[in-house]
Design a protein around this motif. Structure first.
Motif, PDB file in Angstrom:
ATOM      1  N   VAL A 203       6.100  -2.021  -1.084  1.00 24.81           N
ATOM      2  CA  VAL A 203       5.275  -1.824  -2.272  1.00 24.81           C
ATOM      3  C   VAL A 203       6.144  -1.474  -3.479  1.00 24.81           C
ATOM      4  CG1 VAL A 203       3.598  -0.247  -3.310  1.00 24.81           C
ATOM      5  CG2 VAL A 203       3.131  -1.274  -1.095  1.00 24.81           C
ATOM      6  N   GLY A 204       7.164  -0.647  -3.263  1.00 22.53           N
ATOM      7  CA  GLY A 204       8.055  -0.318  -4.358  1.00 22.53           C
ATOM      8  C   GLY A 204       8.816  -1.532  -4.871  1.00 22.53           C
ATOM      9  N   LEU A 205       9.346  -2.334  -3.955  1.00 19.15           N
ATOM     10  CA  LEU A 205      10.074  -3.543  -4.354  1.00 19.15           C
ATOM     11  C   LEU A 205       9.143  -4.555  -5.025  1.00 19.15           C
ATOM     12  CD1 LEU A 205      12.348  -4.053  -1.203  1.00 19.15           C
ATOM     13  CD2 LEU A 205      12.980  -3.046  -3.412  1.00 19.15           C
ATOM     14  N   ALA A 206       7.937  -4.684  -4.487  1.00 18.78           N
ATOM     15  CA  ALA A 206       6.984  -5.644  -5.042  1.00 18.78           C
ATOM     16  C   ALA A 206       6.573  -5.265  -6.454  1.00 18.78           C
ATOM     17  CB  ALA A 206       5.756  -5.746  -4.143  1.00 18.78           C
ATOM     18  N   THR A 207       6.431  -3.971  -6.730  1.00 21.85           N
ATOM     19  CA  THR A 207       6.094  -3.532  -8.083  1.00 21.85           C
ATOM     20  C   THR A 207       7.268  -3.747  -9.018  1.00 21.85           C
ATOM     21  OG1 THR A 207       4.667  -1.847  -7.099  1.00 21.85           O
ATOM     22  CG2 THR A 207       5.164  -1.620  -9.431  1.00 21.85           C
ATOM     23  N   PHE A 216      -2.920  -4.770  -6.483  1.00 20.16           N
ATOM     24  CA  PHE A 216      -3.114  -5.431  -5.191  1.00 20.16           C
ATOM     25  C   PHE A 216      -3.100  -4.421  -4.046  1.00 20.16           C
ATOM     26  CE2 PHE A 216      -1.372  -7.511  -1.363  1.00 20.16           C
ATOM     27  CZ  PHE A 216      -2.317  -8.522  -1.200  1.00 20.16           C
ATOM     28  N   THR A 217      -2.390  -3.321  -4.232  1.00 23.73           N
ATOM     29  CA  THR A 217      -2.189  -2.338  -3.161  1.00 23.73           C
ATOM     30  C   THR A 217      -3.487  -1.865  -2.508  1.00 23.73           C
ATOM     31  OG1 THR A 217      -0.104  -1.615  -4.149  1.00 23.73           O
ATOM     32  CG2 THR A 217      -1.196  -0.091  -2.644  1.00 23.73           C
ATOM     33  N   PRO A 218      -4.561  -1.527  -3.256  1.00 22.20           N
ATOM     34  CA  PRO A 218      -5.784  -1.049  -2.590  1.00 22.20           C
ATOM     35  C   PRO A 218      -6.441  -2.088  -1.685  1.00 22.20           C
ATOM     36  CG  PRO A 218      -5.810  -0.478  -4.917  1.00 22.20           C
ATOM     37  CD  PRO A 218      -4.668  -1.417  -4.724  1.00 22.20           C
ATOM     38  N   THR A 219      -6.108  -3.370  -1.871  1.00 20.49           N
ATOM     39  CA  THR A 219      -6.782  -4.404  -1.079  1.00 20.49           C
ATOM     40  C   THR A 219      -6.370  -4.389   0.385  1.00 20.49           C
ATOM     41  OG1 THR A 219      -5.144  -6.181  -1.458  1.00 20.49           O
ATOM     42  CG2 THR A 219      -6.847  -5.853  -3.140  1.00 20.49           C
ATOM     43  N   VAL A 220      -5.297  -3.682   0.733  1.00 20.70           N
ATOM     44  CA  VAL A 220      -4.890  -3.620   2.139  1.00 20.70           C
ATOM     45  C   VAL A 220      -5.662  -2.541   2.893  1.00 20.70           C
ATOM     46  CG1 VAL A 220      -2.586  -4.467   1.558  1.00 20.70           C
ATOM     47  CG2 VAL A 220      -2.965  -2.010   1.776  1.00 20.70           C
ATOM     48  N   TYR A 221      -6.471  -1.748   2.191  1.00 20.87           N
ATOM     49  CA  TYR A 221      -7.205  -0.658   2.848  1.00 20.87           C
ATOM     50  C   TYR A 221      -8.058  -1.152   4.023  1.00 20.87           C
ATOM     51  CZ  TYR A 221     -10.768   2.928   3.600  1.00 20.87           C
ATOM     52  OH  TYR A 221     -11.624   3.833   4.176  1.00 20.87           O
ATOM     53  N   PRO A 222      -8.871  -2.211   3.878  1.00 20.00           N
ATOM     54  CA  PRO A 222      -9.668  -2.660   5.040  1.00 20.00           C
ATOM     55  C   PRO A 222      -8.800  -3.066   6.227  1.00 20.00           C
ATOM     56  CG  PRO A 222     -10.459  -3.683   3.018  1.00 20.00           C
ATOM     57  CD  PRO A 222      -9.153  -3.034   2.691  1.00 20.00           C
ATOM     58  N   LEU A 223      -7.622  -3.607   5.957  1.00 19.44           N
ATOM     59  CA  LEU A 223      -6.737  -4.019   7.044  1.00 19.44           C
ATOM     60  C   LEU A 223      -6.145  -2.797   7.752  1.00 19.44           C
ATOM     61  CD1 LEU A 223      -4.880  -6.857   5.103  1.00 19.44           C
ATOM     62  CD2 LEU A 223      -6.878  -7.081   6.597  1.00 19.44           C
ATOM     63  N   PRO A 229      -7.722   5.757  11.346  1.00 15.29           N
ATOM     64  CA  PRO A 229      -8.957   6.373  10.840  1.00 15.29           C
ATOM     65  C   PRO A 229      -9.054   6.196   9.327  1.00 15.29           C
ATOM     66  CG  PRO A 229      -7.782   7.866  12.315  1.00 15.29           C
ATOM     67  CD  PRO A 229      -6.865   6.715  12.058  1.00 15.29           C
ATOM     68  N   ARG A 230     -10.283   6.168   8.826  1.00 11.99           N
ATOM     69  CA  ARG A 230     -10.494   5.915   7.406  1.00 11.99           C
ATOM     70  C   ARG A 230      -9.722   6.889   6.527  1.00 11.99           C
ATOM     71  NH1 ARG A 230     -14.883   2.600   6.063  1.00 11.99           N
ATOM     72  NH2 ARG A 230     -16.085   1.886   7.860  1.00 11.99           N
ATOM     73  N   ALA A 231      -9.723   8.171   6.905  1.00 11.38           N
ATOM     74  CA  ALA A 231      -9.038   9.175   6.092  1.00 11.38           C
ATOM     75  C   ALA A 231      -7.539   8.904   6.033  1.00 11.38           C
ATOM     76  CB  ALA A 231      -9.311  10.566   6.649  1.00 11.38           C
ATOM     77  N   VAL A 237      -2.978   4.489   1.545  1.00 14.53           N
ATOM     78  CA  VAL A 237      -3.138   3.716   0.313  1.00 14.53           C
ATOM     79  C   VAL A 237      -2.795   4.568  -0.907  1.00 14.53           C
ATOM     80  CG1 VAL A 237      -4.838   2.575  -1.182  1.00 14.53           C
ATOM     81  CG2 VAL A 237      -4.807   2.092   1.269  1.00 14.53           C
ATOM     82  N   ALA A 238      -3.197   5.841  -0.875  1.00 20.64           N
ATOM     83  CA  ALA A 238      -2.841   6.747  -1.977  1.00 20.64           C
ATOM     84  C   ALA A 238      -1.322   6.877  -2.096  1.00 20.64           C
ATOM     85  CB  ALA A 238      -3.487   8.116  -1.757  1.00 20.64           C
ATOM     86  N   GLY A 239      -0.642   6.961  -0.947  1.00 20.15           N
ATOM     87  CA  GLY A 239       0.813   7.016  -0.968  1.00 20.15           C
ATOM     88  C   GLY A 239       1.428   5.739  -1.513  1.00 20.15           C
ATOM     89  N   LEU A 240       0.864   4.598  -1.128  1.00 14.06           N
ATOM     90  CA  LEU A 240       1.351   3.316  -1.639  1.00 14.06           C
ATOM     91  C   LEU A 240       1.169   3.234  -3.152  1.00 14.06           C
ATOM     92  CD1 LEU A 240      -0.098   0.931   1.110  1.00 14.06           C
ATOM     93  CD2 LEU A 240       2.256   1.732   0.908  1.00 14.06           C
ATOM     94  N   LEU A 241       0.008   3.678  -3.628  1.00 13.74           N
ATOM     95  CA  LEU A 241      -0.247   3.671  -5.069  1.00 13.74           C
ATOM     96  C   LEU A 241       0.711   4.604  -5.803  1.00 13.74           C
ATOM     97  CD1 LEU A 241      -4.156   3.636  -5.099  1.00 13.74           C
ATOM     98  CD2 LEU A 241      -2.650   1.831  -5.957  1.00 13.74           C
ATOM     99  N   PHE A 242       1.030   5.736  -5.188  1.00 13.64           N
ATOM    100  CA  PHE A 242       1.963   6.670  -5.805  1.00 13.64           C
ATOM    101  C   PHE A 242       3.344   6.033  -5.958  1.00 13.64           C
ATOM    102  CE2 PHE A 242       5.206   9.999  -5.381  1.00 13.64           C
ATOM    103  CZ  PHE A 242       4.894  10.777  -6.489  1.00 13.64           C
TER     104      PHE A 242
END
Length: 379
Positions: A203-207, A216-223, A229-231, A237-242
């Motif tokens: 994610v860091g390299l892609a950004t 795009f990062t939040p779209t991997v959440y369903p996968l 677990p959802r939490a 995902v929050a870590g990826l966004l950070f």
């Protein structure tokens, strides 16, 4: 010899040969249409590698940084010798030169030529790698081997059509990163900590390659929810966004003094453009032939048919991913992208590849064997 030709290794050799040819054809279609924006005052490759391009283009520094690093690692005498040879005027009429029959090519500028060639070939290899990753994603989506092999080639061959209103080397690297993120997220679990770590790094390299990856990062959440677990998936995902956000902010601070703006507001231009029926029937030269543009009624009908055939067979998690990607990408597309710039719907590329593979799986079956199928689980 027969045992060799029937071996799995030889089949991989043939697949590699086929994908090399596909990637080369796609690169040629892209390069003859847009080159590397040679001579463009705001975003030419020479300005990108020197860090003087306009915002937001200058933020896309992953490949320029690699090229600069590779050149810096070589002895100066070696760089000078290679650059002199690559910039020979005779290459203008040589089939071995990127500047072939294009006197304005920056490939003929001694100060830039080595980095120009490095970025060109790194882009080619990124596209080639993306084909293999895309194939793996299609297999995980439930497509059969033939369809999963053909779908990446078809999607890749469509890319020059999607590069309307502009085409850039980082678009192909973005494809590799998006497909890799989807593949990693499909198999992520608490038992695969390395996969989770790779996802954070990716994610860091892609950004660094293109700041739009943040969205795009939040779209991997369903996968991720398939094995987590959802939490925990939400926390990841929050870590990826950070990570993505930190990279983006660093780029913004580094190039805050460059000309240009972070984004351009395009909503009203887009609404006027899409309301004009004539814009749905335009043509342009792609692969050396005048054909319908990537944005138009032909591509819309083709994508609608692929979606209609593939959607019922798409696993639920990939359906959720596709809907989330669409709900994020479409508003951004209308608000900030130039009218008809199909390449900026790139968040839908993984979904298009999966739908294409599943549609081909259906269409390649004998009609008598076709059965209504529920969405296949991801293996």
């Amino acid at each position: 010899m027969r045992r060799l030709f029937e071996s799995a290794g030889y089949r991989w050799f043939l697949l590699s040969c086929a994908y090399v040819v596909i990637a080369a054809a796609v690169m040629n279609g892209f390069y003859t249409k847009w080159r590397l924006n040679d001579g463009h005052p705001a975003l030419s490759l020479s300005r990108m590698v020197e860090g003087t391009a306009h915002r937001p283009y200058v933020y896309r520094q992953f490949m320029p940084a690699l090229a600069n690093g590779i050149q810096a690692a070589l002895p100066q005498a070696t760089v000078a010798r290679i650059s002199e040879r690559l910039a020979e005027p005779r290459r203008l009429n040589s089939r071995s030169g990127l500047a072939m029959r294009y006197p304005g090519s920056e490939a003929l500028m001694p100060a830039v030529t080595l980095r120009y060639h490095i970025i060109y070939y790194l882009t080619f290899f990124a596209l080639l790698a993306a084909l293999f990753v895309m194939r793996r994603v299609c297999l995980r989506a439930g497509a059969d081997a033939v369809a999963a092999t053909a779908a990446p080639a078809i999607v890749a061959l469509l890319l020059p059509f999607f590069l309307t209103e502009g085409g850039y080397f980082y678009d192909f690297v973005e494809l590799l990163f998006m497909m890799s993120a989807v593949l990693l997220a499909m198999g992520a679990s608490r038992r695969t900590p390395l996969r989770l770590a790779f996802l954070l790094v990716l994610v860091g390299l892609a950004t660094w390659n293109k700041e739009a990856f943040f969205f795009f990062t939040p779209t991997v959440y369903p996968l991720l929810c398939r094995n987590l677990p959802r939490a925990q998936a939400a926390a990841l995902v929050a870590g990826l966004l950070f990570v993505s956000g930190c990279v983006y902010l660093a780029l913004r601070m580094r190039y805050a003094g460059n000309p240009g703006t972070t984004v351009d507001y395009q909503l009203w231009d887009n609404l006027r453009f899409y309301a004009d029926p004539g814009n749905w029937l335009r043509t342009e030269n792609t692969y050396g032939v005048l054909l319908p543009r990537g944005f138009g009624i032909v591509s819309f009908l083709a994508c609608a048919g692929i979606a209609a055939a593939g959607w019922p067979r798409l696993p639920q998690t990939l359906r959720q991913h596709a809907m989330l990607a669409l709900s994020i990408n479409l508003p951004l597309f209308l608000l900030f992208c130039s009218p008809g710039e199909v390449r900026n719907l790139s968040m839908l590329y993984p979904s298009l590849a999966c739908l294409m593979a599943l549609a081909l799986t259906l269409w390649l079956q004998p009609r008598a064997d076709r059965k209504p199928l529920a969405a296949a689980p991801i293996q």
